[in-house]
Scaffold this motif. Structure first.
Motif, mmCIF file in Angstrom:
data_model
loop_
_atom_site.group_PDB
_atom_site.id
_atom_site.type_symbol
_atom_site.label_atom_id
_atom_site.label_comp_id
_atom_site.label_asym_id
_atom_site.label_seq_id
_atom_site.Cartn_x
_atom_site.Cartn_y
_atom_site.Cartn_z
ATOM 1 N N PRO A 211 0.807 -1.239 0.000
ATOM 2 C CA PRO A 211 0.000 0.000 0.000
ATOM 3 C C PRO A 211 0.835 1.282 0.000
ATOM 4 C CG PRO A 211 -0.918 -1.608 1.522
ATOM 5 C CD PRO A 211 0.370 -2.179 1.035
ATOM 6 N N ALA A 212 1.947 1.302 0.752
ATOM 7 C CA ALA A 212 2.753 2.526 0.812
ATOM 8 C C ALA A 212 3.286 2.898 -0.565
ATOM 9 C CB ALA A 212 3.901 2.351 1.804
ATOM 10 N N LEU A 213 3.711 1.896 -1.338
ATOM 11 C CA LEU A 213 4.218 2.181 -2.684
ATOM 12 C C LEU A 213 3.091 2.570 -3.633
ATOM 13 C CD1 LEU A 213 7.076 -0.293 -3.698
ATOM 14 C CD2 LEU A 213 7.186 2.158 -3.310
ATOM 15 N N GLU A 214 1.914 1.987 -3.461
ATOM 16 C CA GLU A 214 0.774 2.363 -4.302
ATOM 17 C C GLU A 214 0.453 3.852 -4.126
ATOM 18 O OE1 GLU A 214 -0.670 0.846 -6.574
ATOM 19 O OE2 GLU A 214 -0.602 -1.319 -6.276
ATOM 20 N N ARG A 215 0.501 4.319 -2.879
ATOM 21 C CA ARG A 215 0.243 5.749 -2.631
ATOM 22 C C ARG A 215 1.334 6.615 -3.257
ATOM 23 N NH1 ARG A 215 -1.278 3.482 2.402
ATOM 24 N NH2 ARG A 215 0.757 3.991 3.327
ATOM 25 N N ALA A 216 2.590 6.159 -3.143
ATOM 26 C CA ALA A 216 3.691 6.914 -3.756
ATOM 27 C C ALA A 216 3.552 6.953 -5.271
ATOM 28 C CB ALA A 216 5.028 6.292 -3.349
ATOM 29 N N LEU A 217 3.062 5.860 -5.859
ATOM 30 C CA LEU A 217 2.851 5.830 -7.312
ATOM 31 C C LEU A 217 1.790 6.845 -7.734
ATOM 32 C CD1 LEU A 217 2.875 2.083 -8.458
ATOM 33 C CD2 LEU A 217 4.398 3.901 -9.164
ATOM 34 N N ALA A 218 0.717 6.907 -6.961
ATOM 35 C CA ALA A 218 -0.351 7.861 -7.303
ATOM 36 C C ALA A 218 0.171 9.291 -7.271
ATOM 37 C CB ALA A 218 -1.521 7.680 -6.335
ATOM 38 N N LEU A 219 0.973 9.621 -6.247
ATOM 39 C CA LEU A 219 1.544 10.966 -6.157
ATOM 40 C C LEU A 219 2.507 11.233 -7.306
ATOM 41 C CD1 LEU A 219 2.179 11.182 -2.292
ATOM 42 C CD2 LEU A 219 0.403 12.361 -3.607
ATOM 43 N N HIS A 220 3.302 10.233 -7.673
ATOM 44 C CA HIS A 220 4.250 10.407 -8.773
ATOM 45 C C HIS A 220 3.509 10.613 -10.089
ATOM 46 C CE1 HIS A 220 8.124 10.048 -10.789
ATOM 47 N NE2 HIS A 220 7.547 9.241 -11.668
ATOM 48 N N GLY A 221 2.392 9.874 -10.275
ATOM 49 C CA GLY A 221 1.609 10.051 -11.493
ATOM 50 C C GLY A 221 1.087 11.471 -11.632
ATOM 51 N N LYS A 222 0.591 12.026 -10.532
ATOM 52 C CA LYS A 222 0.115 13.413 -10.573
ATOM 53 C C LYS A 222 1.251 14.368 -10.907
ATOM 54 C CE LYS A 222 -3.715 12.817 -7.305
ATOM 55 N NZ LYS A 222 -4.268 13.197 -5.979
ATOM 56 N N ALA A 223 2.445 14.087 -10.363
ATOM 57 C CA ALA A 223 3.586 14.982 -10.588
ATOM 58 C C ALA A 223 4.016 15.004 -12.051
ATOM 59 C CB ALA A 223 4.750 14.566 -9.690
ATOM 60 N N ILE A 224 3.832 13.886 -12.769
ATOM 61 C CA ILE A 224 4.261 13.835 -14.177
ATOM 62 C C ILE A 224 3.077 13.968 -15.132
ATOM 63 C CG2 ILE A 224 6.294 12.445 -13.638
ATOM 64 C CD1 ILE A 224 4.799 9.984 -14.620
ATOM 65 N N GLY A 225 1.891 14.265 -14.577
ATOM 66 C CA GLY A 225 0.728 14.517 -15.417
ATOM 67 C C GLY A 225 0.025 13.276 -15.911
ATOM 68 N N LEU A 226 0.120 12.148 -15.184
ATOM 69 C CA LEU A 226 -0.551 10.912 -15.577
ATOM 70 C C LEU A 226 -1.411 10.410 -14.424
ATOM 71 C CD1 LEU A 226 2.316 8.950 -17.391
ATOM 72 C CD2 LEU A 226 0.364 10.079 -18.466
ATOM 73 N N ASP A 227 -2.465 9.704 -14.766
ATOM 74 C CA ASP A 227 -3.338 9.099 -13.762
ATOM 75 C C ASP A 227 -2.885 7.654 -13.562
ATOM 76 O OD1 ASP A 227 -5.313 7.997 -12.196
ATOM 77 O OD2 ASP A 227 -6.936 9.069 -13.188
ATOM 78 N N ALA A 228 -2.476 7.314 -12.328
ATOM 79 C CA ALA A 228 -1.960 5.975 -12.054
ATOM 80 C C ALA A 228 -3.012 4.902 -12.285
ATOM 81 C CB ALA A 228 -1.436 5.901 -10.615
ATOM 82 N N ARG A 229 -4.298 5.241 -12.214
ATOM 83 C CA ARG A 229 -5.332 4.243 -12.444
ATOM 84 C C ARG A 229 -5.556 3.992 -13.936
ATOM 85 N NH1 ARG A 229 -9.891 6.908 -8.754
ATOM 86 N NH2 ARG A 229 -8.904 8.725 -9.752
ATOM 87 N N ARG A 230 -5.386 5.034 -14.753
ATOM 88 C CA ARG A 230 -5.611 4.882 -16.192
ATOM 89 C C ARG A 230 -4.355 4.396 -16.927
ATOM 90 N NH1 ARG A 230 -9.143 10.304 -17.767
ATOM 91 N NH2 ARG A 230 -10.955 9.839 -16.413
#
Length: 648
Positions: A211-230
C-alpha cells in the motif's frame, strides 16, 4: 667463434635498431592456451615440491613426544614423516593454526600405565584421540601403537590415525567451523536483507505493490501529469526508473530510501505470513516465464515434473540455480558487448577466451544443440545429427506422458529445443566471436554494417528486456526459499547442514586422501611397495560396504572421494576452499548426502551412482564459477567468496 670474438647481432636486434617484435612473439607464446597450460603445470610442480611459506617443519618436530619402549627406527621415521605430512597438507591448503598441537606417541604398556586402565579389547591399534584446553586453545593428540609397530601397515595406519585427529577433527574445529558460514548454520535465520538495488528490482516486478508504494505511485503520477489508475504501467515504469537513477547517482533521499525499505519489509512479512502460498505463487511465476524462455531444459522436463509434484521446494531451488546461471551469463555477455562497442578500446585475449569458455560450458551441460543453429557451418557428424533431430524429438517424447495430440506435442517440443534461451545465448556468443575476429582484422565497420550485426543487436535487445525479469524472479525465489526454511521447526531451521555428521565424514575422507598423496608422491620413495591407487581403492571398497538405504557420514565421505576422482590434483585445494567458503551447491549436496535416504528398491549401486552424480555437480559448478570469474573491462569484479557465478 674464437675466444674474444663478439657475438653477432641477432636479426631484428642490430645496433641502432629498435625492433620489439620478439617481445610480442614472447607475449603471444605465453598468452596462448598451450603456453598457459605449460606455465600452470610448472607452477603446480613447484608448489608440490616447496615448503609452504611460513610453515616450519621443525616446530612440528618439536611437538612430538615419545613414551615407552619404541624402536629407534620407528621414532626416526615418525620424526621425519609427520612434519612432512603436515607440509604436504599445507600445500593443499589445509594448515593448522599456531600453536601446533602436542603429539604424544605411546607404546601400549606406557599408555596403560598413564591411564591406569586396560585398553578395550575391541580397540584395534594404532589408535588416536585428542584433548582440548579451551582457554589456551591447546590440543594434545595421543597416538597409541601396538607392540609390533615397525611394519609398513602399522606405519601407514599410524599416519592415518594422526591425520584424522590433526586435519580432520582439529582442523575443522579451529579453522572451518569458526567461519561465518558455519556460524550461520548454528543460529536461527535472521530477518531477510537485500541491497537497495535488489529491493528496487524485486519491487518493480511485483504484480501487486504494498500500500505505501501504491500511494507513492499515485503521487508520482500526478507529478508527471498521468493518472496511475488509467496508465498504471507507464506510471510504474517512470517511478521505478526515477528511483533507480537516483540510487545510481547517489541522490536518493533518506525519505525515499526508507519508503523502499519499508515496502520491501512489508513484502517479506507477507511472504512469511503464508510461506506455502508464497511457494506456490512463485512456482507459478517460474512456470509462466519458463513457458516463454524455456530456461528449464526441455530434455529434463520429466525430472522437473516429478520434482514439482513430490518436492516443490526442491523444484524451486533447482529453478533458482538455473536462473543464477542465466543471470550471470547474461551479465558477462552484456559486459562483453560493452567492451566491443568501444571502437578505440583494445580487445583483450581474455575476452575471446571467456566467450569460448561460456560456449564450452553450455555444451558441457548439454543445454544447447549447436547443429540446430541457423546458417551454422556444420561438419559431417553435426549434419548427421541435424538430420536425425526428428528421431531425437520422438525419443524425448517417449519419456513424457502421452499427449492428446502427438503431432502438436512433437511440434511444440521441436520449437522449444530450437528456440530456447540457451540456443539464443549460444547464437549470441557465436556472433560475439565473429565480432572479436572482425576487430582483430580491423574490420569493425564492415561487421557493423552486415547482417550478423543486425542479428546480434536484435538478440541483444531481447536479452536486455528479459534480464530484469530473470533477476527479479531469481531474487523472489531466493527470498521465498529463505521464508520456507525459516517457517520450519527451530531444530531444522537452525541446522540446515548437520555439523556433527559432516565433521565425521570429513575426518573419514581426509586422512587416507592425505596419507596416500604424501606416501605416493612421485620420486619420494618413502615406503617401497606402497601403491596410492591400490590403497585408495581398498578405502573406497570399505566405504561402499557401509553405504545402504540409510544415509550417514560414509555417504558424504564417498561423495568427497568421487569429487577427488573427478578433480584430480586440484581436489584437496578445491575442497579446502569450499570448506572455508561453502557454496550453495556444496551445502545442498552435502546435506543431501547426509540426510536424504537412498531408495532401497534401487539398491546400493543406485545410491553410489547418485553420490557420484552429486560429486560431478559440485566440481562442474566450481569449474564454471572459476571460468566466469575471468572478467574483462573496467567494470570487472571477482565473485563473492561462497557464492557461485555458475550453476549448481
Amino acid at each position: 667463434m674464437g675466444a674474444g670474438d663478439k657475438p653477432e647481432p641477432r636479426a631484428g636486434n642490430a645496433p641502432g635498431r629498435r625492433d620489439e617484435g620478439w617481445i610480442e612473439a614472447l607475449l603471444d607464446e605465453r598468452l596462448s592456451a598451450a603456453g598457459r597450460r605449460e606455465m600452470a603445470r610448472q607452477v603446480a610442480d613447484h608448489d608440490r615440491s616447496r615448503t609452504p611459506a611460513g610453515f616450519d617443519p621443525a616446530a612440528v618436530r618439536r611437538r612430538l613426544r615419545f613414551h615407552g619402549e619404541l624402536p629407534e627406527k620407528l621414532r626416526g621415521v615418525l620424526q621425519a614423516w609427520v612434519p612432512e605430512l603436515m607440509a604436504h597438507a599445507a600445500r593443499q591448503g589445509l594448515r593448522l593454526r599456531e600453536p601446533f598441537p602436542d603429539i604424544a606417541v605411546y607404546s601400549a604398556p606406557a599408555y596403560v600405565a598413564k591411564m591406569g586402565a586396560a585398553i578395550p579389547a575391541q580397540l584395534r591399534l594404532p589408535a588416536s584421540s585428542y584433548t582440548h584446553e579451551p582457554r589456551g586453545r591447546l590440543y594434545t593428540v595421543s597416538l597409541v601403537l601396538p607392540e609390533r609397530s615397525a611394519d609398513a601397515d602399522t606405519l601407514v595406519t599410524a599416519l592415518r590415525a594422526l591425520a584424522t585427529r590433526l586435519l580432520g577433527d582439529i582442523y575443522l574445529r579451529e579453522d572451518v567451523l569458526t567461519q561465518e558460514a558455519y556460524r550461520e548454520e548454528l543460529r536461527p535465520p535472521e530477518a531477510a536483507t537485500a541491497a537497495p538495488e535488489e529491493m528496487l528490482r524485486l519491487l518493480a516486478a511485483l504484480p501487486k505493490l504494498p500500500p505505501a508504494l501504491e500511494r507513492a505511485l499515485a503521487l508520482h503520477g500526478k507529478a508527471i501529469g498521468l493518472d496511475a489508475r488509467r496508465a498504471p504501467q507507464a506510471v510504474r515504469k517512470a517511478f521505478f526508473e526515477g528511483l533507480r537513477k537516483e540510487l545510481e547517482s547517489r541522490r536518493l533521499t533518506p525519505e525515499r530510501a526508507a519508503l523502499v525499505e519499508s515496502a520491501y519489509g512489508a513484502h517479506v512479512q507477507a511472504l512469511r505470513a503464508d510461506p506455502a502460498r508464497a511457494l506456490a505463487a512463485t512456482i507459478a511465476q517460474v512456470e509462466a516465464l519458463d513457458g516463454q524462455l524455456h530456461f528449464l531444459p526441455p530434455d529434463e522436463a520429466p525430472q522437473y515434473r516429478l520434482l514439482r509434484e513430490k518436492n516443490p521446494e526442491h523444484f524451486l531451488r533447482s529453478a533458482q540455480l538455473r536462473l543464477d546461471f542465466l543471470v550471470e551469463l547474461l551479465a558477462a555477455l552484456l559486459e562483453d558487448v560493452s567492451t566491443l562497442e568501444a571502437p578505440q578500446a583494445p580487445v583483450s585475449p581474455l575476452l575471446e577466451e571467456r566467450i569460448a569458455s561460456q560456449m564450452e560450458e553450455l555444451r558441457a551441460q548439454k543445454l544447447v544443440r549447436p547443429y540446430l543453429i541457423e546458417d551454422a557451418r556444420l561438419g559431417e557428424e553435426l549434419r548427421a545429427r541435424r538430420d536425425a533431430f526428428p528421431l531425437e524429438v520422438h525419443a524425448l517424447l517417449s519419456r513424457m506422458p502421452p499427449a492428446a495430440d502427438p503431432r502438436r506435442a512433437f511440434d511444440a517440443l521441436s520449437r522449444r529445443l530450437r528456440s530456447n534461451i540457451y540456443q539464443r545465448l549460444y547464437t549470441m556468443l557465436l556472433l560475439l566471436q565473429a565480432w572479436v575476429k572482425a576487430r582483430e582484422r580491423q574490420q569493425d565497420d564492415p561487421f557493423r554494417a552486415g547482417e550478423r550485426y543486425r542479428q546480434l543487436t536484435a538478440l541483444l535487445a531481447n536479452f536486455r528486456l528479459r534480464k530484469p525479469l530473470l533477476e527479479a524472479l531469481r531474487l523472489q525465489a531466493a527470498l521465498v526459499l529463505e521464508c520456507v526454511e525459516a517457517a520450519r521447526s527451530s531444530k531444522e531451521a537452525a541446522r540446515r547442514l548437520p555439523v556433527e555428521p559432516f565433521a565425521r565424514a570429513w575426518s573419514l575422507f581426509v586422512a587416507p586422501a592425505l596419507v596416500a598423496g604424501y606416501l605416493g608422491e612421485a620420486g619420494a620413495g618413502r615406503l617401497p611397495g606402497f601403491s596410492a591407487p591400490r590403497y585408495l581403492d581398498a578405502f573406497d571398497a570399505g566405504l561402499r560396504r557401509q553405504i545402504g538405504a540409510s544415509p550417514g557420514p560414509a555417504d558424504l565421505a564417498y561423495l568427497l572421494r568421487r569429487f577427488q576422482h573427478h578433480a584430480g590434483a586440484e581436489a584437496l585445494p578445491a575442497l579446502a576452499g569450499l570448506l572455508r567458503a561453502p557454496s550453495r551447491t556444496f551445502r545442498f549436496v552435502a546435506r543431501q548426502a547426509l540426510l536424504q535416504p537412498g531408495r532401497s528398491e534401487q539398491g546400493a549401486e543406485a545410491r553410489l551412482d547418485q553420490l557420484d552424480g552429486w560429486a560431478q555437480l559440485v566440481w562442474q559448478a566450481l569449474q564454471a564459477s572459476r571460468r566466469n570469474a575471468i572478467t574483462v573491462g573496467a567494470g570487472a569484479a571477482l565473485p563473492t567468496p561462497g557464492r557461485e557465478t555458475g550453476r549448481g
